[in-house]
Design a protein around this motif. Structure first.
Motif, PDB file in Angstrom:
ATOM      1  N   LEU A  50      -5.398   3.342   1.864  1.00 38.17           N
ATOM      2  CA  LEU A  50      -4.263   3.774   1.048  1.00 38.17           C
ATOM      3  C   LEU A  50      -3.925   5.252   1.201  1.00 38.17           C
ATOM      4  O   LEU A  50      -3.087   5.775   0.470  1.00 38.17           O
ATOM      5  CB  LEU A  50      -4.542   3.446  -0.419  1.00 38.17           C
ATOM      6  N   ASN A  51      -4.533   5.928   2.151  1.00 40.35           N
ATOM      7  CA  ASN A  51      -4.128   7.292   2.487  1.00 40.35           C
ATOM      8  C   ASN A  51      -3.164   7.325   3.667  1.00 40.35           C
ATOM      9  O   ASN A  51      -2.474   8.320   3.887  1.00 40.35           O
ATOM     10  CB  ASN A  51      -5.344   8.156   2.805  1.00 40.35           C
ATOM     11  N   GLY A  68       0.811  -1.209   0.000  1.00 39.51           N
ATOM     12  CA  GLY A  68       0.000   0.000   0.000  1.00 39.51           C
ATOM     13  C   GLY A  68       0.837   1.247   0.000  1.00 39.51           C
ATOM     14  O   GLY A  68       1.992   1.235  -0.416  1.00 39.51           O
ATOM     15  N   GLY A  69       0.263   2.337   0.488  1.00 39.28           N
ATOM     16  CA  GLY A  69       0.980   3.603   0.512  1.00 39.28           C
ATOM     17  C   GLY A  69       0.150   4.691   1.141  1.00 39.28           C
ATOM     18  O   GLY A  69      -0.824   4.426   1.843  1.00 39.28           O
ATOM     19  N   GLN A 104      -7.353  -1.549   0.005  1.00 35.85           N
ATOM     20  CA  GLN A 104      -7.130  -2.921  -0.440  1.00 35.85           C
ATOM     21  C   GLN A 104      -7.764  -3.835   0.603  1.00 35.85           C
ATOM     22  O   GLN A 104      -7.685  -3.547   1.800  1.00 35.85           O
ATOM     23  CB  GLN A 104      -5.635  -3.240  -0.531  1.00 35.85           C
ATOM     24  N   ALA A 105      -8.366  -4.944   0.165  1.00 38.82           N
ATOM     25  CA  ALA A 105      -9.006  -5.834   1.138  1.00 38.82           C
ATOM     26  C   ALA A 105      -8.984  -7.271   0.650  1.00 38.82           C
ATOM     27  O   ALA A 105      -9.118  -7.541  -0.547  1.00 38.82           O
ATOM     28  CB  ALA A 105     -10.446  -5.396   1.402  1.00 38.82           C
ATOM     29  N   VAL A 106      -8.805  -8.208   1.592  1.00 37.24           N
ATOM     30  CA  VAL A 106      -8.965  -9.634   1.355  1.00 37.24           C
ATOM     31  C   VAL A 106      -9.892 -10.149   2.449  1.00 37.24           C
ATOM     32  O   VAL A 106      -9.636  -9.920   3.641  1.00 37.24           O
ATOM     33  CB  VAL A 106      -7.622 -10.383   1.385  1.00 37.24           C
ATOM     34  N   PHE A 107     -10.958 -10.860   2.056  1.00 39.57           N
ATOM     35  CA  PHE A 107     -12.006 -11.169   3.024  1.00 39.57           C
ATOM     36  C   PHE A 107     -12.899 -12.304   2.538  1.00 39.57           C
ATOM     37  O   PHE A 107     -12.863 -12.700   1.366  1.00 39.57           O
ATOM     38  CB  PHE A 107     -12.861  -9.921   3.277  1.00 39.57           C
ATOM     39  N   LEU A 108     -13.733 -12.805   3.445  1.00 37.81           N
ATOM     40  CA  LEU A 108     -14.833 -13.698   3.111  1.00 37.81           C
ATOM     41  C   LEU A 108     -16.121 -12.892   3.138  1.00 37.81           C
ATOM     42  O   LEU A 108     -16.334 -12.080   4.046  1.00 37.81           O
ATOM     43  CB  LEU A 108     -14.938 -14.843   4.117  1.00 37.81           C
TER      44      LEU A 108
END
Length: 225
Positions: free
Chosen positions: A132-133, A99-100, A110-114
């Motif tokens: 990302l901020n 990220g940044g 950004q996300a990773v999830f069910l």
């Protein structure tokens, strides 16, 4: 297109309801008595890759991984979405959130999830999100119109093993781990996370800012529990 528009709207609405709901439990065991036996490994071929503009997700050659770059259109959503789900109590993957701090606001993420609803994106979700901020990675749960997060790290773009596991003893609670170490528990009394029919999803949202070049999700060894 309908799915992508709904995702955009749901992502924006979700971020308006930020709250604190994560509690450390120094006496909690790693498994909390719940099964953590993998139920299903999700291969590259189990995902649909899509986007609204650019940043196209792609399979990482020679591995079982997927990369999801952040696009740079004024409104850009890119995703790797499991094409057929399964009953699950949690998920795990190896990877990174590169990220940044170049985004205009925390709506870029950004996300990773069910997720148990991949049509309106307004159902029960549990996983990890990086805004990302500010380059802050958070555990999160969503459900019943509520959204709760807890910051896990800031400025860490490295590779780790990420896991979230719902509790059978309290279906409103989810435990979070990084590299096998317990981080916290999130509680959402409006949500339900145990034994839902879930889809594994990795996605980026970009709503503007300076260039997000080089920012992306990488996820490998995607597994549900």
């Amino acid at each position: 297109m309908r799915k992508q528009i709904n995702f955009l709207m749901a992502g924006s609405a979700m971020l308006l309801a930020l709250g604190l709901g994560c509690a450390k439990d120094a006496n909690k065991s790693k498994t909390n008595g719940d099964t953590t036996v993998p139920r299903a490994a999700v291969p590259q071929s189990g995902f649909n890759l899509w986007g609204t503009c650019n940043g196209a997700p792609y399979l990482i050659s020679g591995t079982n991984g997927i990369a999801i770059p952040v696009g740079n259109c004024s409104t850009d959503i890119d995703a790797a979405q499991q094409s057929s789900g399964q009953t699950a109590t949690g998920m795990q993957f190896n990877g990174c959130f590169k990220g940044g701090t170049s985004a205009s606001s925390s709506a870029s993420e950004q996300a990773v999830f069910l997720a148990d609803n991949v049509t309106q994106w307004n159902g029960n979700e549990m996983g990890f999100v990086k805004t990302l901020n500010d380059n802050a990675l958070k555990a999160y749960v969503q459900g019943g119109g509520q959204y709760y997060t807890q910051v896990l790290s800031v400025g860490d773009n490295g590779y780790h093993t990420f896991k979230c596991q719902a509790r059978s003893t309290n279906v409103h609670q989810v435990d979070f781990y990084v590299d096998g170490t317990y981080q916290c528990t999130l509680t959402n009394n409006s949500g339900h996370y145990w034994n839902n029919f879930d889809y594994f999803v990795g996605t980026n949202h970009w709503y503007g800012g300076s260039s997000p070049a080089g920012q992306q999700i990488e996820m490998y060894n995607m597994t549900t529990y």
